[in-house]
Structure formats: structure tokens, C-alpha cells
Scaffold this motif. Structure first.
Motif, PDB file in Angstrom:
ATOM      1  N   TYR A 101      20.562  34.905  34.025  1.00 42.06           N
ATOM      2  CA  TYR A 101      19.955  35.557  35.190  1.00 42.06           C
ATOM      3  C   TYR A 101      18.456  35.284  35.247  1.00 42.06           C
ATOM      4  O   TYR A 101      17.880  35.148  36.336  1.00 42.06           O
ATOM      5  CB  TYR A 101      20.220  37.064  35.153  1.00 42.06           C
ATOM      6  CG  TYR A 101      21.517  37.466  35.818  1.00 42.06           C
ATOM      7  CD1 TYR A 101      21.553  37.817  37.168  1.00 42.06           C
ATOM      8  CD2 TYR A 101      22.710  37.482  35.111  1.00 42.06           C
ATOM      9  CE1 TYR A 101      22.731  38.181  37.792  1.00 42.06           C
ATOM     10  CE2 TYR A 101      23.906  37.843  35.723  1.00 42.06           C
ATOM     11  CZ  TYR A 101      23.911  38.193  37.060  1.00 42.06           C
ATOM     12  OH  TYR A 101      25.087  38.546  37.675  1.00 42.06           O
ATOM     13  N   VAL A 107      16.353  37.836  37.383  1.00 41.03           N
ATOM     14  CA  VAL A 107      15.904  38.908  36.498  1.00 41.03           C
ATOM     15  C   VAL A 107      14.544  38.539  35.928  1.00 41.03           C
ATOM     16  O   VAL A 107      14.370  37.450  35.376  1.00 41.03           O
ATOM     17  CB  VAL A 107      16.907  39.145  35.340  1.00 41.03           C
ATOM     18  CG1 VAL A 107      16.274  40.018  34.260  1.00 41.03           C
ATOM     19  CG2 VAL A 107      18.175  39.805  35.855  1.00 41.03           C
ATOM     20  N   LYS A 108      13.606  39.444  36.066  1.00 41.09           N
ATOM     21  CA  LYS A 108      12.315  39.297  35.404  1.00 41.09           C
ATOM     22  C   LYS A 108      12.098  40.456  34.430  1.00 41.09           C
ATOM     23  O   LYS A 108      11.774  40.253  33.270  1.00 41.09           O
ATOM     24  CB  LYS A 108      11.176  39.259  36.420  1.00 41.09           C
ATOM     25  CG  LYS A 108       9.810  39.116  35.737  1.00 41.09           C
ATOM     26  CD  LYS A 108       8.669  39.101  36.742  1.00 41.09           C
ATOM     27  CE  LYS A 108       7.331  38.976  36.016  1.00 41.09           C
ATOM     28  NZ  LYS A 108       6.187  39.037  36.963  1.00 41.09           N
ATOM     29  N   HIS A 169      11.460  49.968  38.048  1.00 38.37           N
ATOM     30  CA  HIS A 169      12.772  49.423  38.437  1.00 38.37           C
ATOM     31  C   HIS A 169      13.074  48.235  37.528  1.00 38.37           C
ATOM     32  O   HIS A 169      12.232  47.350  37.357  1.00 38.37           O
ATOM     33  CB  HIS A 169      12.792  48.959  39.892  1.00 38.37           C
ATOM     34  CG  HIS A 169      14.086  48.277  40.249  1.00 38.37           C
ATOM     35  ND1 HIS A 169      15.224  48.986  40.564  1.00 38.37           N
ATOM     36  CD2 HIS A 169      14.430  46.957  40.283  1.00 38.37           C
ATOM     37  CE1 HIS A 169      16.213  48.130  40.801  1.00 38.37           C
ATOM     38  NE2 HIS A 169      15.751  46.904  40.635  1.00 38.37           N
ATOM     39  N   TYR A 170      14.265  48.234  36.950  1.00 37.58           N
ATOM     40  CA  TYR A 170      14.663  47.163  36.033  1.00 37.58           C
ATOM     41  C   TYR A 170      15.673  46.240  36.711  1.00 37.58           C
ATOM     42  O   TYR A 170      16.664  46.701  37.284  1.00 37.58           O
ATOM     43  CB  TYR A 170      15.253  47.755  34.753  1.00 37.58           C
ATOM     44  CG  TYR A 170      14.243  48.581  33.993  1.00 37.58           C
ATOM     45  CD1 TYR A 170      13.308  47.970  33.165  1.00 37.58           C
ATOM     46  CD2 TYR A 170      14.187  49.966  34.156  1.00 37.58           C
ATOM     47  CE1 TYR A 170      12.345  48.714  32.503  1.00 37.58           C
ATOM     48  CE2 TYR A 170      13.231  50.716  33.488  1.00 37.58           C
ATOM     49  CZ  TYR A 170      12.313  50.078  32.672  1.00 37.58           C
ATOM     50  OH  TYR A 170      11.355  50.816  32.026  1.00 37.58           O
ATOM     51  N   ASP A 171      15.360  44.944  36.627  1.00 34.94           N
ATOM     52  CA  ASP A 171      16.311  43.976  37.181  1.00 34.94           C
ATOM     53  C   ASP A 171      17.610  43.980  36.381  1.00 34.94           C
ATOM     54  O   ASP A 171      18.687  43.785  36.941  1.00 34.94           O
ATOM     55  CB  ASP A 171      15.700  42.561  37.164  1.00 34.94           C
ATOM     56  CG  ASP A 171      14.422  42.487  37.974  1.00 34.94           C
ATOM     57  OD1 ASP A 171      14.432  42.994  39.110  1.00 34.94           O
ATOM     58  OD2 ASP A 171      13.423  41.954  37.468  1.00 34.94           O
ATOM     59  N   LYS A 197      18.086  50.387  38.442  1.00 31.77           N
ATOM     60  CA  LYS A 197      18.520  49.100  37.887  1.00 31.77           C
ATOM     61  C   LYS A 197      19.327  48.319  38.919  1.00 31.77           C
ATOM     62  O   LYS A 197      20.073  48.900  39.706  1.00 31.77           O
ATOM     63  CB  LYS A 197      19.373  49.333  36.639  1.00 31.77           C
ATOM     64  CG  LYS A 197      20.500  50.330  36.858  1.00 31.77           C
ATOM     65  CD  LYS A 197      21.018  50.914  35.570  1.00 31.77           C
ATOM     66  CE  LYS A 197      22.085  51.983  35.806  1.00 31.77           C
ATOM     67  NZ  LYS A 197      21.513  53.265  36.223  1.00 31.77           N
ATOM     68  N   THR A 198      19.165  47.000  38.891  1.00 33.77           N
ATOM     69  CA  THR A 198      19.959  46.133  39.760  1.00 33.77           C
ATOM     70  C   THR A 198      21.235  45.701  39.057  1.00 33.77           C
ATOM     71  O   THR A 198      22.332  45.865  39.585  1.00 33.77           O
ATOM     72  CB  THR A 198      19.144  44.892  40.164  1.00 33.77           C
ATOM     73  OG1 THR A 198      17.944  45.305  40.826  1.00 33.77           O
ATOM     74  CG2 THR A 198      19.957  44.004  41.109  1.00 33.77           C
ATOM     75  N   TYR A 199      21.091  45.133  37.871  1.00 39.97           N
ATOM     76  CA  TYR A 199      22.248  44.709  37.079  1.00 39.97           C
ATOM     77  C   TYR A 199      22.327  45.577  35.826  1.00 39.97           C
ATOM     78  O   TYR A 199      21.302  46.061  35.324  1.00 39.97           O
ATOM     79  CB  TYR A 199      22.129  43.237  36.690  1.00 39.97           C
ATOM     80  CG  TYR A 199      21.921  42.318  37.872  1.00 39.97           C
ATOM     81  CD1 TYR A 199      22.923  42.123  38.816  1.00 39.97           C
ATOM     82  CD2 TYR A 199      20.700  41.653  38.067  1.00 39.97           C
ATOM     83  CE1 TYR A 199      22.720  41.296  39.918  1.00 39.97           C
ATOM     84  CE2 TYR A 199      20.497  40.829  39.153  1.00 39.97           C
ATOM     85  CZ  TYR A 199      21.518  40.648  40.077  1.00 39.97           C
ATOM     86  OH  TYR A 199      21.317  39.829  41.158  1.00 39.97           O
TER      87      TYR A 199
END
Length: 543
Positions: A101, A107-108, A169-171, A197-199
Motif C-alpha cells: 500500500y 498509505v503514508k 487519521h491513519y491510512d 482509519k482508512t485500512y
């Protein structure tokens, strides 16, 4: 206008630069080539294949690990429970997914929450194998200034860290040993649910342990509503706390959020697991103490008017008798100190202490020593009680068997030291439950479950310390159980929970001997108490 490509040769570049370029960086052929190579490395030519594989350091993922990464990427859209059996490399799978990712620019910022004892291990693995600069949390500034942080959930959820962590916010969020989130009423569960979180990847070999509701809560963290409302889930799939219905439908729903690889699948060539149940008969003095404690439990349960918490604590006394006199003596001593001097309970406790003094041998310790000497190789002994661990260390010393301890409360350095001593010098490692996770001991292939826990998945976690990738010998597991005691009830309960797990998640390698051969043993105490108390165990089984 001249357009350059990756196929541009040096002579063309030189001719162009003499006419158009000044003496800046693009006048230098070497700098141009470096820029072209950098751009080429960043190109994604095929989104179907994993881009990260060519850039991994010093190792090649196994086929089931790369397939898991592909499935998370293309089918589960970055939200998954990785539920491989213990020892198949869930850490590798999570690292591979994170790297993929990151390389795709999706994802960063990432947060990885793991048991405190595994923080450094995770950060090293991600750095050494995947080239991911994962910073182990030590200072407050790390939350704001580092893109990939590894921390314990205990640290992240408490002040002053909690507020800082929740504002980001966490990718991608990765949670190791995610079965610890099984109870929605805990602070851990609420904290993970609040994280933005996104993922999200949840890693656990044991997504359900005691009750089917645990599975519902885990799935709800990833994809709320995937299994419907909780009341709907119970109506559709739960028949009693540990019996599933409509299993095929439930498994199909789980396939949309969970991946489970088994040792028996694929081409892993793992060694066999051989499980043996060791039935033991307590000595007359030990059995006299056991009966005395059982009567004491019955009396106290009625005095406490059916309090489930009191019952569970009292039944621990029975289990301690089956473990060692030291364990039950310590508990009774503490109980005696907390009892008012005028209370008749003190005299009752003292009667039990007198029975302890009459015990001259330890049936379990004698059998364990016999096995250690018979195998003549390294052996891990798991016990539930710190007092029993100390007793066994002394017992081994008296009988000239080199032994070391492994337990909670030791810092990471001391745990590593104990592991090194076990590998290089000692024959026996005596571990409490702290040794059940995060320690890899493939150089040993014998294990004694001196005391069995209520939860079969804790037994699986223990076995996974030695039965994992890299083990070159068949693994032998010896499960101790004393006849006509609460331990026989525990074995029966473990079989019920294993059946529940296998009905919805899939088969397990052997943990106990064949359940069909076990008769359900109900203690005289349990005959009168457990019918009404069974459901009251829920809060304790979830701990």
C-alpha cells in the motif's frame, strides 16, 4: 521540442545539452540517468501483481503469504482479519500488505498496535525485511512527527497519549493479537473503534475463543454491519453461547472479511503435531486436600448466595490444588490475612493449611520430571500459577535438571536472556502464560501443559511457540489432567469450545486428544452449582 525517454542514449543527450542546456544539473549525463532510474522505479506497470516483492530485503515471502496480500488488496479492500494458524507468518503478511500500500501511494501514515513485549520485534522486522522505517514509540513527539509508529495499545490508549493518537487519521491501522478486542465493553475495544482509519488489519490465530459474540465484535471493528445488528446475528447464527447455526451462511459472510491459512493447506511441509493426554491420580494426601477444598468451595458459594465472581475465585482454589500445594497455600494464606480475626472462617482455612502440611509429594511434578528425563531433550513446561513455577524451578534444581523461568513482569531484555539460556544451556523452560505469545522457540519440540486453561485457544497459542515455520522435528505435546477433579471438567469444556471454533472458522490441528473418547465428567460440586452458574462465567471467560 525535444522529448527524452528512458531509451535516450548518451550521444543524443550530449548533443541536445550543448545546444539547449546551461551548466545546471541536467547538463550532467549521470544525474540525468539517476533521475530516469528513480522515475522508472516509481512506475506501477501492473496493478494486478504485487509491486513490493522485488524490493524486499533478505527474504522471499512464501506463496500463502503473497496470496494473502493479493486477496487483501484486490478482494477485501484493505480491511481484513488475518487469522492464519499460529506460526505461519501473520507478521510477514501484514508487513507485505503495508509495504504494498505504501508503494502504491495509498498509505503514508500507519499505526501498529501490538503487545508491549513485541514492540521492538515488530519495528525491527518491518525495518530489516521490508525497508519500512517503523519507529518504536518512546517519546510523545513520535505520534506527531513519525509516519509509521509501533506502540503497545496500553500506552496508546492512556493519557497523555490518547488525545494525541485520536486526533490523527491513519491510512492503515494494524492490531496484533487482536483477539484481545473480543469484549466490546473493554477500554481496548472502545479505543480501537474510535481511531480514525482508512485500512485496517486485525491479526489473530484465534478470532473466536469462548463465545460466538466475540467474532461479531471483531468483524464489527472492520466492517460495521457486515454481520448485521447483534440481535440479528444472534437470531441467525447463535444457538447457545457456544453452538453455531446456519454455519455455511456464516462462513460465507466471514470469507468477505477474514483470511485463514492452515498448516495442512498448501505446500508448507510442516512437521507433525502429536498430542498425548496424561491422566494422573493424585496421592491420598493430595486428594484429601482436594476434597477439603471442594467442600470449602461449596460452603462459601452458598454463603455468598450464588455470586458468580466468588464461585470463579473459589474454584481457582480447586485448580491450584491440582497444580501444587505451593499455589493453593499462597491463596489460602492471603485469604486468611484478609479475614477478620473474630471470623470462624479463619479456623476453616487453617484446617486446609494443616492438610497441605501433610502432603509430601507432588504427583504432577514427578510425572513431568519423568518425561523430561525420558525425552532427554529440551522441554517447555506451561503452568497457570507463579507459585507453581517457583516450585518447579526448585524441584528441577533439587533433581539436577537445568531450568530457567519465563513470565510476565520480566522486561524484554530479561526475557531474551532467558530464551538464550534455554537455547544454549538449560534443558527446561518453565513458563507462565506470558510465554504463550511473542516468543519463537523452534529449537524445542517437546511441551508439557502442566495446567490447562479454560480457553483452548490459549493452548493453541502455547503450542504455536514451537510448532511453526522453521520447526524441523515432529512436535510432542503432553497435556496433564488429574482424575476425579475439576481438571476433567476443564477438558470437557475445552472440547466444547474447540467444536464451536471449528464449526465457524475451520479445523484446528490437534490441541487435545480425540474428544469422542472423552466422557463428560461432572463434579459433585458442579452437579449442584454449574447448571445455573454456566452463563455467569461469561465475563471471566472473556478475560
Amino acid at each position: 521540442m525535444t522529448v527524452f525517454s528512458m531509451e535516450t542514449d548518451e550521444s543524443t543527450f550530449t548533443a541536445w545539452s550543448k545546444v539547449y542546456a546551461d551548466n545546471g544539473p541536467w547538463h550532467d549525463w549521470r544525474l540525468y540517468k539517476l533521475a530516469v532510474e528513480a522515475e522508472e522505479a516509481m512506475l506501477v506497470r501492473d496493478f494486478e501483481h504485487l509491486q513490493a516483492i522485488p524490493y524486499l530485503r533478505n527474504f522471499t515471502p512464501l506463496p500463502h503469504q503473497t496470496e494473502t496480500a493479493r486477496k487483501v488488496l484486490h478482494e477485501l479492500h484493505g480491511r481484513a482479519i488475518l487469522a492464519d494458524e499460529v506460526g505461519l507468518g501473520k507478521t510477514i503478511e501484514a508487513g507485505l500488505i503495508l509495504k504494498e500500500y505504501m508503494m502504491r501511494g495509498m498509505v503514508k501514515k500507519a499505526l501498529i498496535l501490538v503487545p508491549a513485549s513485541l514492540v521492538l520485534q515488530w519495528s525491527r522486522e518491518l525495518s530489516q525485511k521490508f525497508g519500512i522505517r517503523a519507529v518504536a514509540h518512546k517519546k510523545q513527539y513520535v505520534w506527531d512527527h513519525c509516519d509509521c509508529v509501533v506502540a503497545s495499545i496500553e500506552t496508546a490508549k492512556r493519557a497523555p497519549h490518547r488525545e494525541t493518537v485520536l486526533k490523527h487519521h491513519y491510512d492503515m491501522l494494524i492490531v496484533d493479537e487482536a483477539h484481545k478486542l473480543k469484549n466490546k465493553n473493554t477500554g481496548n475495544y472502545r479505543f480501537i473503534s474510535e481511531l480514525s482509519k482508512t485500512y485496517c488489519l486485525l491479526l489473530t490465530a484465534t478470532p473466536v475463543q469462548n463465545r460466538l459474540d466475540e467474532l461479531y465484535h471483531l468483524v464489527n471493528i472492520l466492517k460495521p454491519g457486515q454481520l448485521g445488528a447483534q440481535q440479528q446475528f444472534r437470531a441467525s447464527h447463535v444457538s447457545g453461547s457456544r453452538t453455531a447455526k446456519n454455519e455455511d451462511v456464516l462462513r460465507e459472510q466471514l470469507c468477505r472479511v477474514m483470511i485463514r491459512n492452515r498448516r495442512a493447506d498448501g505446500d508448507l511441509h510442516l512437521t507433525k503435531r502429536i498430542v498425548e493426554k496424561i491422566d494422573l491420580q493424585l496421592s491420598p494426601q493430595e486428594m484429601a486436600l482436594y476434597r477439603g477444598v471442594s467442600e470449602f468451595v461449596r460452603e462459601r458459594y452458598h454463603v455468598q448466595a450464588g455470586d458468580a465472581g466468588g464461585l470463579f475465585s473459589l474454584m481457582t482454589l480447586q485448580r491450584e490444588v491440582c497444580s501444587s500445594r505451593d499455589a493453593v497455600f499462597l491463596t489460602l494464606t492471603n485469604m486468611f490475612k484478609k479475614t477478620p480475626e473474630q471470623s470462624p472462617l479463619r479456623a476453616r482455612i487453617w484446617e486446609l493449611v494443616e492438610l497441605i502440611r501433610q502432603i509430601e509429594a507432588n504427583t504432577k511434578a514427578e510425572r513431568a520430571l519423568q518425561i523430561v528425563r525420558e525425552v532427554g531433550e529440551k522441554v517447555i513446561i506451561f503452568t497457570e500459577y507463579r507459585a507453581t513455577q517457583e516450585y518447579l524451578l526448585h524441584y528441577c534444581k533439587v533433581h539436577k535438571v537445568p531450568a530457567v523461568a519465563y513470565r510476565g513482569g520480566m522486561n524484554r531484555g530479561k526475557k531474551d536472556w532467558m530464551t538464550d539460556l534455554f537455547r544454549d544451556r538449560a534443558q527446561v523452560l518453565i513458563a507462565t502464560e506470558a510465554g504463550g505469545e511473542g516468543i519463537n522457540l523452534q529449537f524445542c519440540h517437546h511441551m508439557i501443559n502442566y495446567d490447562l486453561p479454560w480457553n483452548p485457544m490459549r493452548v493453541e497459542q502455547r503450542i504455536g511457540r514451537i510448532h511453526r515455520l522453521g520447526q524441523s522435528h515432529d512436535v510432542r505435546i503432553y497435556n496433564f489432567a488429574t482424575r476425579d477433579t475439576i481438571e476433567q471438567h476443564i477438558v470437557s469444556l475445552l472440547h466444547d469450545k474447540i467444536k464451536m471454533f471449528e464449526s465457524v472458522i475451520g479445523e484446528l490441528d490437534p490441541i487435545l486428544t480425540d474428544g469422542a473418547a472423552e466422557r463428560r465428567f461432572e463434579l459433585s460440586l458442579l452437579d449442584s452449582l454449574m447448571t445455573d452458574a454456566e452463563e455467569q462465567w461469561t465475563c471471566y471467560e472473556q478475560q
